[in-house]
Design an enzyme around this catalytic site. Structure first.
Site, PDB file in Angstrom:
ATOM      1  CB  SER A 141     -29.398  -3.477 -10.978  1.00  0.00           C
ATOM      2  OG  SER A 141     -28.517  -4.562 -10.851  1.00  0.00           O
ATOM      3  CE1 TYR A 155     -22.472  -3.348 -16.297  1.00  0.00           C
ATOM      4  CE2 TYR A 155     -23.666  -5.383 -16.767  1.00  0.00           C
ATOM      5  CZ  TYR A 155     -23.642  -4.006 -16.672  1.00  0.00           C
ATOM      6  OH  TYR A 155     -24.772  -3.282 -16.928  1.00  0.00           O
ATOM      7  CE  LYS A 159     -24.862  -2.234 -13.504  1.00  0.00           C
ATOM      8  NZ  LYS A 159     -25.400  -0.866 -13.341  1.00  0.00           N
TER       9      LYS A 159
END
Length: 299
Positions: A141, A155, A159
């Protein structure tokens, strides 16, 4: 009596293995005497590893966003080595930009690689891990999964989604003897930033971008990827690996700061939260109240 390498060495499947953290993970596994199926879009950088470790490296050219290709690559790895012990979902990319700036194509590309790529690999390896009754799936991650930060919205979203998926998968896989861990790295000297994609900037965000650039220049901490690889080896060597592992002092401190802030906020609004819950009997439906069958709505 001689013990074969197949008995004593573990088998890894690592995505995004041609560079950065993936390459460091691969080299650490090989140094430890293990065998590795290395998956990457381009296998040319992996050929030297294969030549240096005959019979212990299987280069696989695969785009993790292609579900069929992922399943085929996993099947080839299992067929070649006979099993999988450790799977590292490392492939990913970074798209930088304010949320308002992302096009649909840019947003989908970010999710395709970081979330769906991880999902496809997880789905592809689980049948083999379930059947053999053991294995360790490591989901790489990011510090961005601790919270959303300016310019990392998509982004972070990818994650966050990866971690929600992985928490559920960990609970599902446990009954089959399969372990799942989420690794949250801080900064490392890889090409993540040099290979990142950027949105077309809107002038309105120029002052914020300048401030972010200043903060990054003053507060960035980046380390040798070999340190992350050493930590990964400790994780997979553990009999009781954690669900989550933070990599780096900065991210460790940040995780606690973010969690404390959230807890303080929850506590400050506790009265509102608790007032929003009071159990009542299940409401009767309109049909039950009327005592008739379905009614056609008139407008």
């Amino acid at each position: 009596m001689l013990v074969s390498e197949e008995t004593t060495s573990r088998v890894w499947f690592i995505t995004g293995a041609s560079r950065g953290l993936g390459r460091a993970f691969t080299e650490a596994a090989l140094t430890g005497g293990d065998r590795v199926a290395v998956a990457a879009r381009t296998t040319a950088p992996l050929e030297e590893l294969a030549a240096a470790h005959p019979g212990r490296v299987l280069p696989l050219g695969v785009d993790v966003t292609d579900r069929d290709a992922v399943f085929a690559a996993v099947a080839e790895a299992v067929g070649h080595f006979g099993r999988l012990d450790i799977v590292v979902n490392n492939a990913g990319m970074l798209s930088m930009g304010m949320v308002e700036e992302f096009t649909e194509a840019e947003a989908r590309a970010q999710m395709d690689i970081n979330f769906f790529g991880t999902l496809w690999v997880s789905q592809a390896v689980m049948p083999a891990l379930r059947e053999q009754g053991f294995g360790h799936l490591v989901q790489v991650s990011s510090i961005a999964a601790l919270g959303g930060f300016p310019s990392t919205g998509l982004y972070s979203a990818s994650k966050f989604a990866l971690e929600g998926l992985s928490e559920a998968l960990a609970a599902e896989a446990a009954s089959f003897g399969v372990k799942v861990s989420i690794v949250q790295p801080g900064g490392y000297w890889t090409d993540l930033y040099t290979a990142m994609r950027n949105t077309s900037p809107l002038e309105a965000y120029a002052p914020l971008r300048e401030e972010l650039a200043k903060q990054f220049a003053e507060g960035s901490v980046d380390s040798d990827p070999k340190l992350a690889a050493a930590a990964l080896l400790k994780l997979v060597d553990s009999d009781e690996p954690p669900l989550r592992l933070l990599l780096g002092g900065m991210i460790y401190d940040l995780a606690f700061d973010i969690t404390r802030t959230r807890m303080d906020t929850w506590a400050a609004w506790e009265h509102v939260s608790r007032a929003a819950e009071h159990a009542i009997p299940a409401p009767a439906t309109a049909v039950e109240e009327a005592g008739t069958g379905p009614q056609q709505e008139t407008r």
